[in-house]
Write a protein that holds these residues in place. Structure first.
Motif, PDB file in Angstrom:
ATOM      1  N   HIS A  97      -6.951  -1.920  -3.657  1.00 34.03           N
ATOM      2  CA  HIS A  97      -6.122  -0.753  -3.992  1.00 34.03           C
ATOM      3  C   HIS A  97      -6.849   0.099  -5.030  1.00 34.03           C
ATOM      4  O   HIS A  97      -6.703  -0.101  -6.239  1.00 34.03           O
ATOM      5  N   LEU A 123      -1.792   3.653 -12.771  1.00 31.80           N
ATOM      6  CA  LEU A 123      -2.398   4.258 -11.589  1.00 31.80           C
ATOM      7  C   LEU A 123      -3.533   5.215 -11.982  1.00 31.80           C
ATOM      8  O   LEU A 123      -3.586   5.701 -13.114  1.00 31.80           O
ATOM      9  N   VAL A 157      -5.128   1.720  -8.095  1.00 26.33           N
ATOM     10  CA  VAL A 157      -4.747   0.929  -9.273  1.00 26.33           C
ATOM     11  C   VAL A 157      -5.877   1.002 -10.289  1.00 26.33           C
ATOM     12  O   VAL A 157      -6.984   0.514 -10.050  1.00 26.33           O
ATOM     13  N   LEU A 203       4.310  -6.123  -6.444  1.00 26.28           N
ATOM     14  CA  LEU A 203       2.902  -6.112  -6.059  1.00 26.28           C
ATOM     15  C   LEU A 203       2.254  -7.453  -6.377  1.00 26.28           C
ATOM     16  O   LEU A 203       1.570  -8.046  -5.525  1.00 26.28           O
ATOM     17  N   LEU A 221       3.390   2.096 -12.031  1.00 27.55           N
ATOM     18  CA  LEU A 221       4.509   1.518 -11.303  1.00 27.55           C
ATOM     19  C   LEU A 221       5.554   1.052 -12.304  1.00 27.55           C
ATOM     20  O   LEU A 221       5.232   0.696 -13.445  1.00 27.55           O
ATOM     21  N   ILE A 227       2.365   1.916  -3.478  1.00 28.74           N
ATOM     22  CA  ILE A 227       1.403   2.523  -4.393  1.00 28.74           C
ATOM     23  C   ILE A 227       1.143   3.974  -4.015  1.00 28.74           C
ATOM     24  O   ILE A 227       1.126   4.862  -4.872  1.00 28.74           O
ATOM     25  N   GLU A 228       0.949   4.226  -2.725  1.00 26.38           N
ATOM     26  CA  GLU A 228       0.685   5.599  -2.272  1.00 26.38           C
ATOM     27  C   GLU A 228       1.845   6.528  -2.600  1.00 26.38           C
ATOM     28  O   GLU A 228       1.638   7.672  -3.003  1.00 26.38           O
ATOM     29  N   LYS A 246       0.828  -1.200   0.000  1.00 27.11           N
ATOM     30  CA  LYS A 246       0.000   0.000   0.000  1.00 27.11           C
ATOM     31  C   LYS A 246       0.865   1.253   0.000  1.00 27.11           C
ATOM     32  O   LYS A 246       0.593   2.219  -0.722  1.00 27.11           O
TER      33      LYS A 246
END
Length: 228
Positions: free
Chosen positions: A195, A223, A198, A24, A16, A5-6, A2
């Motif tokens: 998520h 994203l 995503v 991931l 990514l 991604i954040e 997490k």
């Protein structure tokens, strides 16, 4: 994952990097290639020897979403000499600031699938599986499910494919590990549910090796707020 991604979202990244995308996927139990992110030729040589030749080299950056089109990939690297030459070429293939260079195992297999995720405005995360590789867009042999779903529904997805016979014993090769494939499909749906940042996932190809084992060879995670 997490935080990974954040952090990417906070930096305004559109996607990514392949290395982070594979991290991931792996964290959700999806089989990925053995690979190492390196920063120089000495690290690349050490990684290739540890993984075992032949290997693949890929320039790695979040902004580099289509590596093969920019010459940032070298496949079938057989030895140290070949790697030295390929590393120079791959590292210089783009002006984008690289996260590093991926040294990746070369996965052999004639059977390829694509697995993806998109967000439907009405239904939310939708998972797709289909015939992969260069034939994906030509034949459009795909099946979809809205997440969440279970492994039984994932098996139904595989059975809907016109290419489903290639998942059985095929030209002297072992049947594909359908259990692992189904678990991967369910896991992709879970990523989409857990998520919200995503927007899309594109795993192409997932290669089925002669023993029936599956591995994600290339992966893109887009994203929210961007499209490739």
């Amino acid at each position: 994952m997490k935080k990974l991604i954040e952090s990417a979202v906070e930096k305004g990244a559109k996607a990514l990097s392949e290395y982070d995308a594979k991290q991931l996927l792996s964290s959700y139990g999806i089989p990925v290639t053995r690979e190492t992110l390196v920063q120089n030729i000495e690290e690349a040589l050490a990684a290739a020897r540890a993984i075992g030749y032949p290997v693949v080299l890929k320039a790695c950056a979040a902004e580099l979403m289509h590596k093969s089109e920019s010459g940032a990939v070298a496949v079938g690297i057989r030895d140290d000499a070949h790697l030295r030459e390929a590393y120079e070429r791959v590292a210089a293939a783009t002006d984008i600031a690289l996260q590093g260079v991926l040294v990746q195992e070369m996965v052999e297999g004639q059977r390829e699938l694509v697995v993806g995720l998109n967000r439907d405005p009405q239904f939310g995360p939708c998972v797709m599986v289909g015939l992969g590789g260069i034939l994906t867009e030509v034949l459009k042999d795909v099946a979809f499910r809205v997440a969440p779903f279970d492994t039984a529904e994932a098996l139904e997805m595989l059975d809907e494919l016109r290419c489903r016979d290639m998942l059985d014993a095929f030209r002297g090769q072992a049947p594909a590990d359908k259990a692992a494939l189904c678990e991967a499909l369910v896991a992709v749906g879970r990523i989409g549910l857990e998520h919200t940042a995503v927007a899309e996932i594109d795993i192409n190809p997932i290669i089925i090796d002669p023993r029936g084992r599956i591995k994600s060879v290339d992966a893109l995670v887009v994203l929210n707020g961007s499209r490739h």
